[in-house]
Design a protein around this motif. Structure first.
Motif, short mmCIF file in Angstrom:
data_model
loop_
_atom_site.label_atom_id
_atom_site.label_comp_id
_atom_site.label_asym_id
_atom_site.label_seq_id
_atom_site.Cartn_x
_atom_site.Cartn_y
_atom_site.Cartn_z
N ILE A 2 40.94 22.11 47.95
CA ILE A 2 42.54 21.81 47.95
C ILE A 2 43.43 23.02 48.53
N ASP A 3 42.94 23.63 49.45
CA ASP A 3 43.74 24.54 49.91
C ASP A 3 43.85 24.35 51.74
N PRO A 4 45.00 24.38 51.97
CA PRO A 4 45.36 23.93 53.79
C PRO A 4 44.68 25.06 54.40
N GLN A 5 44.30 26.21 53.85
CA GLN A 5 43.27 27.18 54.76
C GLN A 5 42.06 26.62 55.02
N GLY A 6 41.59 25.80 54.24
CA GLY A 6 40.25 25.02 54.39
C GLY A 6 39.08 26.32 54.43
N ILE A 21 30.98 39.87 39.21
CA ILE A 21 30.60 39.93 40.52
C ILE A 21 30.77 40.97 41.23
N PRO A 22 29.77 41.86 41.89
CA PRO A 22 29.88 43.01 42.51
C PRO A 22 30.46 42.95 43.85
N ARG A 23 30.87 43.86 44.33
CA ARG A 23 31.63 43.76 45.93
C ARG A 23 30.04 43.87 46.47
N ASN A 24 29.78 43.28 47.41
CA ASN A 24 28.66 42.89 48.14
C ASN A 24 28.95 42.34 49.47
N ILE A 25 28.54 43.23 50.58
CA ILE A 25 28.88 42.94 51.86
C ILE A 25 28.28 41.64 52.29
N ARG A 26 27.22 41.09 51.80
CA ARG A 26 26.37 39.56 52.18
C ARG A 26 27.49 38.60 51.65
N LEU A 27 28.11 38.71 50.50
CA LEU A 27 28.98 37.56 50.22
C LEU A 27 30.21 37.58 51.27
N ALA A 28 30.63 38.56 51.95
CA ALA A 28 31.62 38.62 52.75
C ALA A 28 31.33 37.86 54.28
N GLU A 29 29.94 38.30 54.31
CA GLU A 29 29.23 37.87 55.73
C GLU A 29 29.16 36.34 55.62
N LYS A 55 47.39 34.75 42.86
CA LYS A 55 47.37 35.59 43.87
C LYS A 55 46.30 35.68 45.08
N GLY A 56 46.49 36.07 46.15
CA GLY A 56 45.80 35.73 47.32
C GLY A 56 44.68 36.76 47.22
N GLY A 57 43.57 36.17 48.04
CA GLY A 57 42.36 37.23 48.05
C GLY A 57 41.55 37.54 46.97
N VAL A 58 41.61 37.04 45.87
CA VAL A 58 40.96 37.53 44.57
C VAL A 58 39.45 37.09 44.48
N GLY A 59 39.04 36.27 45.36
CA GLY A 59 37.73 35.74 45.34
C GLY A 59 37.57 34.25 44.85
N LYS A 60 38.53 33.45 45.00
CA LYS A 60 38.50 32.14 44.45
C LYS A 60 37.68 31.26 45.21
N THR A 61 37.74 31.10 46.75
CA THR A 61 36.92 30.46 47.46
C THR A 61 35.59 30.98 47.41
N THR A 62 35.46 32.24 47.49
CA THR A 62 33.89 32.62 47.43
C THR A 62 33.19 32.39 45.94
N THR A 63 34.05 32.25 45.07
CA THR A 63 33.50 31.77 43.72
C THR A 63 33.19 30.37 43.82
N THR A 67 35.85 39.83 40.00
CA THR A 67 34.92 39.80 41.39
C THR A 67 35.11 41.23 41.93
N MET A 68 34.57 41.36 42.99
CA MET A 68 34.34 42.58 43.81
C MET A 68 34.48 43.79 43.12
N PHE A 69 33.83 43.84 41.86
CA PHE A 69 33.66 44.97 41.00
C PHE A 69 32.65 46.07 41.84
N PRO A 113 44.91 26.73 46.32
CA PRO A 113 45.39 27.56 47.23
C PRO A 113 45.99 28.55 46.33
N PRO A 114 46.40 29.71 47.16
CA PRO A 114 47.10 31.14 46.27
C PRO A 114 48.53 30.74 45.95
N SER A 115 48.49 29.62 45.15
CA SER A 115 50.17 29.36 44.78
C SER A 115 49.98 28.44 43.38
P1 ATP Z 1 43.09 33.05 49.11
O1 ATP Z 1 44.00 33.40 48.07
O2 ATP Z 1 43.44 33.62 50.45
O3 ATP Z 1 42.52 31.57 49.08
P2 ATP Z 1 40.62 33.74 47.77
O4 ATP Z 1 41.16 33.97 46.57
O5 ATP Z 1 39.88 32.52 47.73
O6 ATP Z 1 41.81 34.01 48.93
P3 ATP Z 1 38.12 34.97 48.98
O7 ATP Z 1 38.46 34.01 50.25
O8 ATP Z 1 37.07 34.34 48.00
O9 ATP Z 1 39.83 35.05 48.09
O10 ATP Z 1 38.13 36.43 49.13
C1 ATP Z 1 38.96 37.35 49.85
C2 ATP Z 1 38.04 38.11 50.96
O11 ATP Z 1 37.24 38.98 50.18
C3 ATP Z 1 37.12 37.23 51.73
O12 ATP Z 1 36.90 37.92 52.99
C4 ATP Z 1 35.72 37.40 50.89
O13 ATP Z 1 34.71 37.20 52.07
C5 ATP Z 1 35.84 38.67 50.42
N1 ATP Z 1 34.96 38.76 49.13
C6 ATP Z 1 35.34 37.93 48.12
N2 ATP Z 1 34.39 38.35 47.16
C7 ATP Z 1 33.60 39.26 47.52
C8 ATP Z 1 32.61 40.09 46.97
N3 ATP Z 1 32.15 40.08 45.87
N4 ATP Z 1 32.37 41.11 47.67
C9 ATP Z 1 32.69 41.43 49.05
N5 ATP Z 1 33.66 40.70 49.85
C10 ATP Z 1 34.05 39.77 48.83
#
Ligand code: ATP
Ligand code: MG
Length: 256
Positions: free
Chosen positions: A39-43, A213-221, A11-19, A184-186, A127-129
């Motif tokens: 190992i994601d072409p998105q880099g 992991i809470p939703r936290n703007i600093r993590l996104a920045e 699934k895309g955008g679930v917080g893999k890279t952030t984690t 993530t992003m609780f 990668p998300p696949s």
């Molecule tokens: P992809 O599948 O595209 O590789 P991903 O699973 O790696 O995505 P992330 O890139 O880590 O997901 O997160 C998706 C978006 O959500 C990013 O913009 C990231 O900054 C944001 N994000 C992730 N975790 C949090 C968090 N705990 N709080 C706020 N924003 C977050």
């Protein structure tokens, strides 16, 4: 010998890279030698630690094609104790290139085995696949860590992911284990986040990390500054929660 952890969820955008970035950085902060492999072409796990992904000399792609050794592609001391094997869009070609390669599921494992003794932890951002790249990561890994976003569709696709992990274990990597699931992003302001956590726990008989992991703007920045959260805003709730997750990951080593 260190532990090799694949961070995966198709699934895309679930917080893999952030984690991947912040768990790696917090393990490094705790004094462990860590290699983060993108190992994601998105880099995103490359740019997120401040590496200019379009200007790297060698990437994981060159390593997979066996055009350079893994040692030659690793960027050392990106931050204290943290090395990186970078990626960029070139890696998108790997799926096709791998078709002709012998033992194509084992390419990454074979390369990682050359450096694994140097690291306490090797973390792979998938990668998300459920592509050949993710299969390579599961073949190389000791464990798989699955981030799950606290949203309505959280369960969707999870059975397919578990099926793939089990298949990889059966056919390619007998010792592969589930590291666990991390939420993530609780969002504490909504009931939905809580419901998702309960629902997933009921439906998934897996190790679930106590740290959420809470939703936290600093993590996104932080990625736009090229810094992991512990260096971008060391006192933020995001930094604190990834430190707690790192502690749980380290505690698991003591149990084994
Ligand atoms: P992809 O599948 O595209 O590789 P991903 O699973 O790696 O995505 P992330 O890139 O880590 O997901 O997160 C998706 C978006 O959500 C990013 O913009 C990231 O900054 C944001 N994000 C992730 N975790 C949090 C968090 N705990 N709080 C706020 N924003 C977050
Ligand atoms: Mg990602």
């Amino acid at each position: 010998m260190g532990r090799i952890i694949a961070i995966a969820n198709q699934k895309g955008g679930v917080g893999k890279t952030t984690t991947a970035i912040n768990l790696s950085a917090c393990l490094a902060e705790a004094g462990h030698k860590v290699l983060l492999i993108d190992i994601d072409p998105q880099g995103n796990a490359t740019s997120g630690v401040g590496i200019d992904k379009n200007n790297v000399d060698k990437t994981v792609y060159d390593v997979i094609l066996r055009e350079c050794s893994i040692e030659d592609a690793i960027i050392h001391n990106v931050y204290d104790n943290l090395d990186e094997l970078p990626s960029n869009v070139n890696l998108a070609g790997a799926e096709i290139d791998l078709i002709d390669i012998d033992r194509r599921e084992y390419v990454l494992k074979d390369e990682i085995s050359k450096v694994r003794k140097k690291y306490d932890y090797i973390i792979m951002d998938c990668p998300p696949s459920l592509s050949m790249l993710t299969v390579n990561a599961m073949t190389a890994a000791d464990t798989v860590l699955v981030p799950i976003q606290c949203e309505y569709y959280a369960l969707e696709g999870l059975s397919q992911l578990m099926y793939t992990i089990n298949l990889a274990k059966k056919k390619l990597n007998k010792k592969l284990e589930m590291e666990g699931v991390v939420f993530t992003m609780f969002d504490a302001r909504t009931n939905l986040s809580l419901q998702v956590v309960e629902n997933v726990k009921d439906n998934l008989k897996q190790n679930v990390y106590k740290t959420i992991i809470p939703r936290n703007i600093r993590l996104a920045e932080a990625p736009s500054y090229g810094k992991p959260i512990n260096l971008y805003d060391t006192k933020s709730t995001g930094a604190e929660s990834y430190r707690l997750l790192a502690q749980e990951v380290m505690d698991r080593d003591k149990k084994i």
